[in-house]
Design a protein around this motif. Structure first.
Motif, PDB file in Angstrom:
ATOM      1  N   GLU A   1       0.849  -1.195   0.000  1.00 25.50           N
ATOM      2  CA  GLU A   1       0.000   0.000   0.000  1.00 25.50           C
ATOM      3  C   GLU A   1       0.883   1.243   0.000  1.00 25.50           C
ATOM      4  O   GLU A   1       2.041   1.175   0.413  1.00 25.50           O
ATOM      5  CB  GLU A   1      -0.921   0.014   1.221  1.00 25.50           C
ATOM      6  N   PRO A   2       0.347   2.368  -0.478  1.00 28.76           N
ATOM      7  CA  PRO A   2       1.150   3.594  -0.482  1.00 28.76           C
ATOM      8  C   PRO A   2       1.545   3.996   0.935  1.00 28.76           C
ATOM      9  O   PRO A   2       0.792   3.789   1.884  1.00 28.76           O
ATOM     10  CB  PRO A   2       0.216   4.648  -1.096  1.00 28.76           C
ATOM     11  N   VAL A   3       2.724   4.556   1.069  1.00 28.55           N
ATOM     12  CA  VAL A   3       3.217   5.004   2.374  1.00 28.55           C
ATOM     13  C   VAL A   3       3.419   6.511   2.331  1.00 28.55           C
ATOM     14  O   VAL A   3       4.154   7.018   1.494  1.00 28.55           O
ATOM     15  CB  VAL A   3       4.541   4.294   2.738  1.00 28.55           C
ATOM     16  N   PHE A   4       2.735   7.211   3.215  1.00 19.53           N
ATOM     17  CA  PHE A   4       2.870   8.656   3.320  1.00 19.53           C
ATOM     18  C   PHE A   4       3.569   9.056   4.616  1.00 19.53           C
ATOM     19  O   PHE A   4       4.113  10.137   4.716  1.00 19.53           O
ATOM     20  CB  PHE A   4       1.491   9.333   3.217  1.00 19.53           C
ATOM     21  N   ASP A   5       3.530   8.161   5.597  1.00 19.33           N
ATOM     22  CA  ASP A   5       4.138   8.403   6.907  1.00 19.33           C
ATOM     23  C   ASP A   5       5.024   7.193   7.229  1.00 19.33           C
ATOM     24  O   ASP A   5       4.511   6.116   7.555  1.00 19.33           O
ATOM     25  CB  ASP A   5       3.035   8.587   7.951  1.00 19.33           C
ATOM     26  N   VAL A   6       6.345   7.364   7.114  1.00 21.63           N
ATOM     27  CA  VAL A   6       7.280   6.250   7.303  1.00 21.63           C
ATOM     28  C   VAL A   6       7.203   5.701   8.722  1.00 21.63           C
ATOM     29  O   VAL A   6       7.239   4.483   8.922  1.00 21.63           O
ATOM     30  CB  VAL A   6       8.714   6.682   6.934  1.00 21.63           C
ATOM     31  N   ALA A   7       7.086   6.569   9.712  1.00 22.15           N
ATOM     32  CA  ALA A   7       7.004   6.092  11.101  1.00 22.15           C
ATOM     33  C   ALA A   7       5.764   5.226  11.295  1.00 22.15           C
ATOM     34  O   ALA A   7       5.837   4.150  11.916  1.00 22.15           O
ATOM     35  CB  ALA A   7       6.996   7.272  12.064  1.00 22.15           C
ATOM     36  N   GLN A   8       4.641   5.661  10.763  1.00 26.76           N
ATOM     37  CA  GLN A   8       3.409   4.874  10.874  1.00 26.76           C
ATOM     38  C   GLN A   8       3.547   3.553  10.115  1.00 26.76           C
ATOM     39  O   GLN A   8       3.107   2.503  10.584  1.00 26.76           O
ATOM     40  CB  GLN A   8       2.205   5.667  10.355  1.00 26.76           C
ATOM     41  N   ALA A   9       4.167   3.596   8.948  1.00 28.62           N
ATOM     42  CA  ALA A   9       4.363   2.371   8.166  1.00 28.62           C
ATOM     43  C   ALA A   9       5.261   1.392   8.918  1.00 28.62           C
ATOM     44  O   ALA A   9       5.023   0.173   8.885  1.00 28.62           O
ATOM     45  CB  ALA A   9       4.955   2.707   6.802  1.00 28.62           C
ATOM     46  N   ASN A  10       6.277   1.896   9.605  1.00 32.17           N
ATOM     47  CA  ASN A  10       7.136   1.015  10.406  1.00 32.17           C
ATOM     48  C   ASN A  10       6.363   0.407  11.569  1.00 32.17           C
ATOM     49  O   ASN A  10       6.569  -0.760  11.913  1.00 32.17           O
ATOM     50  CB  ASN A  10       8.376   1.765  10.896  1.00 32.17           C
ATOM     51  N   ARG A  11       5.462   1.182  12.173  1.00 32.48           N
ATOM     52  CA  ARG A  11       4.616   0.628  13.242  1.00 32.48           C
ATOM     53  C   ARG A  11       3.707  -0.470  12.678  1.00 32.48           C
ATOM     54  O   ARG A  11       3.501  -1.501  13.318  1.00 32.48           O
ATOM     55  CB  ARG A  11       3.807   1.737  13.919  1.00 32.48           C
ATOM     56  N   GLU A  12       3.170  -0.246  11.481  1.00 33.73           N
ATOM     57  CA  GLU A  12       2.326  -1.253  10.834  1.00 33.73           C
ATOM     58  C   GLU A  12       3.127  -2.516  10.541  1.00 33.73           C
ATOM     59  O   GLU A  12       2.652  -3.634  10.767  1.00 33.73           O
ATOM     60  CB  GLU A  12       1.718  -0.694   9.549  1.00 33.73           C
TER      61      GLU A  12
END
Length: 135
Positions: A79-90
Motif C-alpha cells: 500500500e502507499p506510504v505517506f508516513d514512514v514512522a506509521q508504516a514502520n509501526r504497521e
C-alpha cells in the motif's frame, strides 16, 4: 540570511555550507576544546561531536535513504506510504502477528528489508560498524 546568486538554473548559496560549518566546528572542538577538558565535560563534548558527525553524514546522504525506505515499505506492505514512522509501526504489528514467522513466504523479504534499513541507519550513525561490509 545567506547571500544568493543566480547561476542560470538554480540559486547557489555562497560558502560555507551547513555541512562545511559542521565540519569546521567539529574540528575546532576536537583540536582546541577537547584537549582542555576532563571527566563529564569531555564526555559531553564527545557526544556533541558525535551528533555533529551524524548530522554531517545525513547532509551528505540527502533524502535518498528516506525515499528508499518509503518505497521499500510501500512494496512490503502493499500500500502507499505517506508516513514512514506509521508504516514502520504497521510492519512491526504485522511481524508480531506472524507476517515474518519462519514458515511465512514473506520472511526473507522482511528480513532483507530490516537488514537494509539497519545498514542505512548505521551509515549515518556509526559507519565504522559496517567497515569491510560495504564493498
Amino acid at each position: 540570511m545567506g547571500n544568493f546568486e543566480h547561476d542560470g538554473a538554480q540559486l547557489m548559496r555562497e560558502q560555507p555550507t551547513g555541512e562545511l560549518l559542521l565540519q569546521c566546528a567539529r574540528e575546532l572542538l576536537k583540536s582546541k576544546v577537547l584537549p582542555m577538558l576532563q571527566g563529564d565535560a569531555k564526555r559531553d563534548v564527545l557526544m556533541v561531536m558525535n551528533a555533529m558527525s551524524i548530522a554531517q553524514r545525513e547532509f551528505q546522504q540527502g533524502t535518498a535513504p528516506d525515499e528508499r525506505e518509503q518505497q521499500a515499505l510501500a512494496q512490503l506492505l502493499g500500500e502507499p506510504v505517506f508516513d514512514v514512522a506509521q508504516a514502520n509501526r504497521e510492519l512491526a504489528a504485522r511481524i508480531r502477528a506472524g507476517f515474518a514467522d519462519p514458515e511465512s513466504t514473506e520472511r526473507g523479504v522482511v528480513l532483507n528489508h530490516l537488514r537494509d534499513m539497519g545498514k542505512s541507519r548505521l551509515l549515518a550513525s556509526n559507519p565504522k560498524v559496517l567497515k569491510g561490509e560495504l564493498a
